[in-house]
Design an enzyme around this catalytic site. Structure first.
Site, PDB file in Angstrom:
ATOM      1  N   THR A  53     -66.065  -5.815  26.673  1.00 40.45           N
ATOM      2  CA  THR A  53     -65.144  -5.019  25.876  1.00 40.45           C
ATOM      3  C   THR A  53     -63.917  -5.849  25.582  1.00 40.45           C
ATOM      4  O   THR A  53     -63.419  -6.575  26.451  1.00 40.45           O
ATOM      5  CB  THR A  53     -64.771  -3.708  26.598  1.00 40.45           C
ATOM      6  OG1 THR A  53     -63.889  -2.952  25.782  1.00 40.45           O
ATOM      7  CG2 THR A  53     -64.135  -3.965  27.951  1.00 40.45           C
ATOM      8  N   LYS A  94     -42.719   5.090  18.994  1.00 39.11           N
ATOM      9  CA  LYS A  94     -41.473   5.554  19.606  1.00 39.11           C
ATOM     10  C   LYS A  94     -40.369   5.402  18.567  1.00 39.11           C
ATOM     11  O   LYS A  94     -39.879   4.310  18.299  1.00 39.11           O
ATOM     12  CB  LYS A  94     -41.172   4.749  20.863  1.00 39.11           C
ATOM     13  CG  LYS A  94     -42.291   4.823  21.893  1.00 39.11           C
ATOM     14  CD  LYS A  94     -42.032   3.898  23.066  1.00 39.11           C
ATOM     15  CE  LYS A  94     -43.210   3.932  24.043  1.00 39.11           C
ATOM     16  NZ  LYS A  94     -44.435   3.327  23.491  1.00 39.11           N
ATOM     17  N   GLU A  99     -65.362   1.558  30.202  1.00 43.87           N
ATOM     18  CA  GLU A  99     -65.309   1.448  31.655  1.00 43.87           C
ATOM     19  C   GLU A  99     -65.798   2.700  32.375  1.00 43.87           C
ATOM     20  O   GLU A  99     -65.978   2.679  33.594  1.00 43.87           O
ATOM     21  CB  GLU A  99     -63.871   1.131  32.090  1.00 43.87           C
ATOM     22  CG  GLU A  99     -63.384  -0.246  31.726  1.00 43.87           C
ATOM     23  CD  GLU A  99     -62.857  -0.382  30.289  1.00 43.87           C
ATOM     24  OE1 GLU A  99     -62.248  -1.421  29.970  1.00 43.87           O
ATOM     25  OE2 GLU A  99     -63.058   0.563  29.485  1.00 43.87           O
ATOM     26  N   TRP A 114     -41.509  10.512  20.761  1.00 40.84           N
ATOM     27  CA  TRP A 114     -42.852   9.952  20.767  1.00 40.84           C
ATOM     28  C   TRP A 114     -43.653  10.612  19.665  1.00 40.84           C
ATOM     29  O   TRP A 114     -43.795  11.825  19.632  1.00 40.84           O
ATOM     30  CB  TRP A 114     -43.541  10.226  22.107  1.00 40.84           C
ATOM     31  CG  TRP A 114     -43.198   9.235  23.181  1.00 40.84           C
ATOM     32  CD1 TRP A 114     -42.102   8.432  23.237  1.00 40.84           C
ATOM     33  CD2 TRP A 114     -43.967   8.954  24.353  1.00 40.84           C
ATOM     34  NE1 TRP A 114     -42.124   7.681  24.363  1.00 40.84           N
ATOM     35  CE2 TRP A 114     -43.258   7.973  25.075  1.00 40.84           C
ATOM     36  CE3 TRP A 114     -45.157   9.441  24.867  1.00 40.84           C
ATOM     37  CZ2 TRP A 114     -43.718   7.462  26.278  1.00 40.84           C
ATOM     38  CZ3 TRP A 114     -45.622   8.930  26.072  1.00 40.84           C
ATOM     39  CH2 TRP A 114     -44.908   7.945  26.766  1.00 40.84           C
TER      40      TRP A 114
END
Length: 559
Positions: A194, A453, A343, A458
């Site tokens: 990956t 940001k 994962e 956010w």
């Protein structure tokens, strides 16, 4: 961990290990005459499939493959790839599913790093081999794969130097008897690589036990809870996620366990995908949004609309926008989202509509169908802040998702530092910012590196993309944050138009402003710049490549 009293064991008692060969064995018990189909070129039943898997085991051992050796595969999604899922792993060897979309330099790195010994390679990828062959350090021999075998073996021509033979010819010349051994269930079964934002690709690895348990998790959620309608009696499975990408999300293991009819489309082509959905009666697929968008906007979509009404599609890899969800639902496609990562093998959550939510009108269900899903069985998921402290699951508080499951990778191969970073604090860190509701919905806000940001706020690039997807005429969008002297960062957007539309920056901003004025969007969700492009850059597994977009847009601004 608490001290417990273990059960006494009789000396001769046998505790069966959880092995991939046991998933394969189940395919012969109940429906052995169901079919596995490859494009319009080849079909077989599970009896023949099991014979071919054993033949492959004999071919590999004849080529010197021993337990612990690594076998690499370069192929399109095919029955051969499915045979490798079982034939390579069941002899105790390690299957390396090579990401054919990486650059030749990255492919070379992964092959040397994984210490590939034998390589099975479709002839379409020979140019990649020619670019790296002289720099491979561990490969001893190659096996050629070709579709021409289905018409005429002699049409393949000369087998290239360094190849031991052609796949079908080698299978034909060996016995179909092979007694797969028992061994420790924690034996290494698969590996793939990956890519991240920096450094070389990372080697993810899984054991037999982990893949067995991931299959059991899928079985529980998809069949037990019916998060997706998938019943072996009537359903037909076709992956539209590359088999090199997290084992096609683990579904081929499940479909084989259930002896469900399986259809493998080879290279992804809209006409072939639509044809197979119709002619083979496909009812379940999974893919990234890019592929579904390609099918939904294909000229063939309306022609096959009646057949789409029995088709369920699970979307992962990137967020499912409300615009794409509505377009698919309007064609009759039962579309829902899921969430995971390489994962985690990869399933962490899948949309599950409870009795109340299923009773809602379809348009109201879109809000739920586009979420990342409800936490899957056997998955522990929590939110943490930057100091690693747990945060409440109130549906509003944002934090990084951390998880523990029976199937998460234990690290990165030969990379202990990045493995320790992945597992800091005893939880696997996903790098995704989200909220979790009291009733176990995960709502991903963004990747930690993609959150914008701006002005102390956010802003979720995924939410902005979702808003843009609902503008009529927008086929696809991508939003990234770029540095701004006043606000820290500001959002910038790329947009692909649907054919026949002539959108303007002013028109799109006016549409967003009306939603801001109504209180549906925050004022920070207005992009500073909108660029119309013919296509959005993608990674090797079909995700939006925001790293590349950021770099290219920075260059445009500076120039």
């Amino acid at each position: 961990m608490i001290q417990t009293k273990l059960i006494p064991r009789t000396t001769e008692a046998f505790e069966p290990p959880m092995l991939i060969k046991n998933l394969l064995a189940e395919s012969l018990k109940y429906e052995p005459h169901r079919e596995i189909v490859y494009r319009d070129l080849f079909r077989m039943n599970y009896v023949e499939f099991n014979r071919r898997v054993r033949r492959l085991a004999n071919v590999l051992t004849g080529l010197g493959v021993k337990p612990g050796d690594t076998v690499a595969v370069f192929d399109w999604d095919s029955h051969r790839y499915l045979e490798c899922f079982f034939g390579v792993t069941s002899i105790g060897a390690i299957l390396h599913t090579v990401n054919v979309r990486l650059s030749p330099a990255q492919i070379l790195y992964t092959m040397n790093h994984a210490q590939d010994k034998v390589v099975l390679m479709h002839e379409d990828f020979l140019p990649i081999l020619n670019a790296v062959k002289d720099q491979l350090t561990t490969v001893e021999t190659f096996v050629l794969i070709s579709d021409k075998v289905y018409t005429d073996l002699n049409a393949i021509g000369q087998v290239p130097a360094g190849f031991s033979g052609e796949y079908e010819a080698l299978l034909r010349d060996v016995s179909d008897h092979y007694d797969f051994p028992d061994f420790n269930e924690n034996t290494w079964a698969t590996t793939f690589y990956t890519t991240g934002t920096t450094g070389n690709p990372k080697g993810v690895y899984f054991s037999h036990r982990q893949l067995f348990m991931h299959t059991m998790g899928l079985l529980t959620y998809l069949i037990g809870y019916e998060a997706l309608p998938f019943k072996s009696r009537t359903d037909v499975y076709m992956p539209i996620t590359p088999m090199f990408h997290v084992h096609a999300w683990g579904f081929p293991f499940l479909a084989t366990l259930m002896a469900a009819k399986q259809v493998y489309p080879g290279k992804y082509e809209p006409a072939m995908l639509c044809k197979l959905i119709v002619t083979e009666g496909v009812t379940l697929s999974h893919c990234v949004p890019t592929i579904l968008n390609m099918i939904v906007n294909s000229p063939l979509a309306q022609q096959y609309q009646d057949n789409f009404s029995r088709w369920s599609v699970l979307i992962g890899g990137s967020a499912l926008t409300k615009g794409l969800a509505r377009a698919a639902l309007n064609l009759g496609i039962n579309v829902t989202a899921g969430y995971g990562m390489s994962e985690t093998a990869p399933i962490l959550s899948v949309v599950y509509l409870n009795d109340t939510e299923r009773a809602l009108p379809l348009d109201e269900q879109v809000e739920f169908r586009t979420r990342a899903g409800r936490i899957a069985p056997f998955v522990e998921a929590r939110l943490v802040d930057e100091d690693g402290q747990f945060l409440p699951h109130d549906g509003e508080t944002l934090g990084e998702i951390v998880v523990r499951t029976p199937w998460t990778t234990q690290g990165y191969y030969n990379d202990p530092e990045r493995g320790a970073e992945l597992w800091r604090g005893g939880w696997l860190h996903t790098g995704d910012v989200a909220s979790i509701t009291p009733d176990h919905w995960i709502m991903v806000a963004d990747r930690t590196k993609d959150v914008i940001k701006t002005g102390g706020e956010w802003v979720s690039s995924l939410d902005m993309e979702d808003a843009l997807s609902q503008v009529e005429g927008v086929a696809e969008s991508a939003v990234i944050g770029l540095p701004d002297d006043r606000w820290g960062e500001r959002p910038h957007a790329l947009i692909v138009q649907k054919p026949g539309y002539n959108l303007t920056t002013e028109g799109i901003k006016a549409g967003l402003q009306s939603r801001i004025d109504r209180g549906e969007l925050h004022k920070w969700y207005m992009p500073d710049r909108i660029l119309f492009v013919p296509e959005i850059p993608k990674t090797s597994v079909g995700k939006i490549d925001k790293k590349r977009i950021r770099s290219e847009m920075k260059e445009q601004i500076l120039s």
